[in-house]
Design an enzyme around this catalytic site. Structure first.
Site, PDB file in Angstrom:
ATOM      1  N   PRO A  59       0.815  -1.221   0.000  1.00 38.67           N
ATOM      2  CA  PRO A  59       0.000   0.000   0.000  1.00 38.67           C
ATOM      3  C   PRO A  59       0.847   1.269   0.000  1.00 38.67           C
ATOM      4  O   PRO A  59       1.798   1.385   0.774  1.00 38.67           O
ATOM      5  CB  PRO A  59      -0.810  -0.116   1.291  1.00 38.67           C
ATOM      6  CG  PRO A  59      -0.789  -1.558   1.638  1.00 38.67           C
ATOM      7  CD  PRO A  59       0.515  -2.087   1.134  1.00 38.67           C
ATOM      8  N   GLU A  60       0.528   2.187  -0.901  1.00 34.81           N
ATOM      9  CA  GLU A  60       1.188   3.481  -0.972  1.00 34.81           C
ATOM     10  C   GLU A  60       0.128   4.553  -0.689  1.00 34.81           C
ATOM     11  O   GLU A  60      -0.973   4.232  -0.237  1.00 34.81           O
ATOM     12  CB  GLU A  60       1.855   3.659  -2.343  1.00 34.81           C
ATOM     13  CG  GLU A  60       2.875   2.557  -2.639  1.00 34.81           C
ATOM     14  CD  GLU A  60       3.568   2.685  -3.995  1.00 34.81           C
ATOM     15  OE1 GLU A  60       3.663   3.802  -4.516  1.00 34.81           O
ATOM     16  OE2 GLU A  60       4.007   1.652  -4.536  1.00 34.81           O
TER      17      GLU A  60
END
Ligand code: ZN
Length: 290
Positions: free
Chosen positions: A15-16
């Site tokens: 996840p960014e």
């Protein structure tokens, strides 16, 4: 089809910024105003900043969730009593809001029971992520986040800022984009995608960028992140990333280079390359990116 230097591999999506922002937006309306009435911890590694689960629990019990903020890839649940619950999703973390009678899925490490009867569940198969209770509400004053650079979608992230952090650096463009002290929230997916959109080879020395290239890269970063948020993030070939409703993101359908090794460039048809570079791998089009 296989090409040299472009092996087919199952790429996990860590996840960014767009994935964490998606989860924040989805959870905020349901969590804001709720009181934490019980806390269950089944894996101490998920709360490893705390000496004991009892200590972690004591800091959360009875607290009301005032708001949800995000700083880079970190999610912050602001609590009354001037403290916050810092959530890092790591490689494979997920947050799910579930009714208490919904079966608990494997790898659920922390459960917060809420005043409306629902539960906020932290699920993380690889347990690189963690939850920690920290003092205060201001990320700039938190030891864990104080060193972070500007948010790429905020006004503080200007062309001048990006030019300044690229100037004089012999490290690669990709490495600077992923350095959280220079600009936050960008990891491998959005660094690769931004470089493609800007027409810049991610392996180039940061200091070699012209002003025009920095300007294009700045616009590309903002454009890619905004579009990825609108698509609720990117789910990888392993489908590990799920939004807070358990749904896959949509941005994988719009990726230009990431996860597309050996496939034709959407602009010029040249096969996308995926090459080892300085301890990581980068995706790029050898024709469109210079
Ligand atoms: Zn191309």
């Amino acid at each position: 089809m296989r090409t040299r230097g472009s092996p087919r591999v199952l790429l996990s999506i860590m996840p960014e910024l767009p994935e964490v922002e998606t989860i924040r937006r989805q959870l905020a309306p349901s969590l804001t105003g709720q009181r934490i009435r019980a806390v269950r911890v089944t894996r101490s590694r998920a709360i490893r900043a705390h000496a004991t689960a009892d200590g972690f629990r004591a800091l959360l019990l009875g607290r009301t969730i005032l708001a949800l903020h995000r700083r880079g890839k970190a999610l912050l649940l602001l609590l009354d009593g001037d403290r916050s619950l810092l959530v890092r999703l790591g490689m494979s973390g997920q947050l799910a809001l579930a009714h208490a009678d919904t079966p608990v899925v494997p790898h659920t490490h922390v459960v917060l029971e809420l005043s409306d009867g629902r539960e906020l569940r932290y699920i993380d198969p690889r347990t690189f992520g963690q939850m920690a209770v920290v003092a205060g509400h201001d990320p700039a004053a938190m030891r864990e986040l104080a060193h972070y650079g500007p948010e790429p979608l905020d006004e503080a992230f200007t062309v001048e800022h990006l030019a300044g952090v690229m100037a004089g650096k012999g490290t690669s463009v990709e490495a600077v984009l992923m350095d959280q002290t220079q600009v936050v929230g960008i990891g491998k997916i959005y660094a690769d995608e931004s470089c493609f959109l800007a027409g810049v080879d991610p392996r180039r020395a940061a200091r070699s960028l012209t002003r025009d290239e920095v300007t294009r890269l700045h616009a590309a970063v903002r454009d890619v992140l905004a579009r990825a948020i609108a698509c609720r993030g990117t789910s990888g070939q392993d489908s590990a990333y799920r939004d807070a409703h358990g749904e896959l993101g949509d941005f994988q359908c719009h990726l230009t280079v990431y996860q597309r090794a050996g496939q034709p460039c959407r602009v010029c048809g040249t096969l996308i390359e995926y090459r080892p570079f300085q301890g990581r791998r980068v995706h790029f089009c050898p024709h469109c990116q210079r």
